[in-house]
Design a protein around this motif. Structure first.
Motif, PDB file in Angstrom:
ATOM      1  N   ASN A  70      51.550 -12.974 -26.802  1.00  0.00           N
ATOM      2  CA  ASN A  70      50.463 -12.249 -27.446  1.00  0.00           C
ATOM      3  C   ASN A  70      49.214 -12.418 -26.578  1.00  0.00           C
ATOM      4  N   ASN A  85      44.772  -3.009 -25.663  1.00  0.00           N
ATOM      5  CA  ASN A  85      45.573  -4.193 -25.991  1.00  0.00           C
ATOM      6  C   ASN A  85      46.771  -4.361 -25.068  1.00  0.00           C
ATOM      7  N   ALA A 103      45.464 -15.905 -23.968  1.00  0.00           N
ATOM      8  CA  ALA A 103      46.677 -16.237 -24.732  1.00  0.00           C
ATOM      9  C   ALA A 103      46.476 -17.649 -25.254  1.00  0.00           C
TER      10      ALA A 103
END
Length: 169
Positions: A70, A85, A103
């Motif tokens: 992510n 994103n 992250a």
């Protein structure tokens, strides 16, 4: 004693059995981000309207790559460049911006420059080529301003004689 070695991300039960008794515990294996590395394509500068995709690689404390991490992307100056994103950067206006990938608590950033300048030279490669009738060849054009390669310059292609060759972008 049982030595548990993590081999992949997930959860599993580990059970110890002695005579007629047993005890299970849950072992969870996770990868926490320890470092981030932003990778960008080779270019000198962008021109307004140019788009380029950045990548970020995330590693745990043992330097193992974390699959599908992510990542939160941001731009230090959205008047110069924006970022989605997914790491897709769009040059907006002249200036310098830092594109940052985060992250967990790890981060990395790279600097990009957007020049609102018209190219002052263009290079086409290969610069000369011979082909057989019916064959095709891919040409590549690169534009420059004062020796700095510009990414995103709009190009048009043409030929002198459509009876000899045609060209499409």
């Amino acid at each position: 004693d049982g030595l548990v070695r993590a081999v992949g991300v997930g959860s599993t039960s580990v059970t110890a059995v002695g005579d007629t008794v047993r005890r299970s515990v849950t072992v969870s294996v996770t990868q926490a981000p320890d470092s981030v590395s932003v990778s960008l394509p080779q270019f000198g500068a962008l021109v307004p309207g140019a788009n380029v995709n950045f990548s970020a690689f995330v590693f745990d404390r043992n330097n193992n790559a974390i699959p599908a991490p992510n990542i939160l992307w941001s731009s230090s100056d959205t008047a110069v460049a924006t970022v989605t994103n997914a790491g897709a950067v769009k040059a907006v206006g002249a200036g310098t911006a830092f594109i940052k990938a985060v992250a967990g608590t790890s981060r990395d950033s790279v600097s990009i420059t957007v020049l609102d300048m018209a190219a002052d030279s263009v290079a086409v490669l290969p610069d000369s080529v011979a082909v057989d009738p019916g064959a095709s060849i891919q040409l590549t054009a690169r534009t420059f301003f004062e020796g700095t390669e510009l990414l995103g310059t709009a190009l048009t292609w043409s030929v002198d004689s459509v009876t000899v060759a045609t060209v499409s972008p």
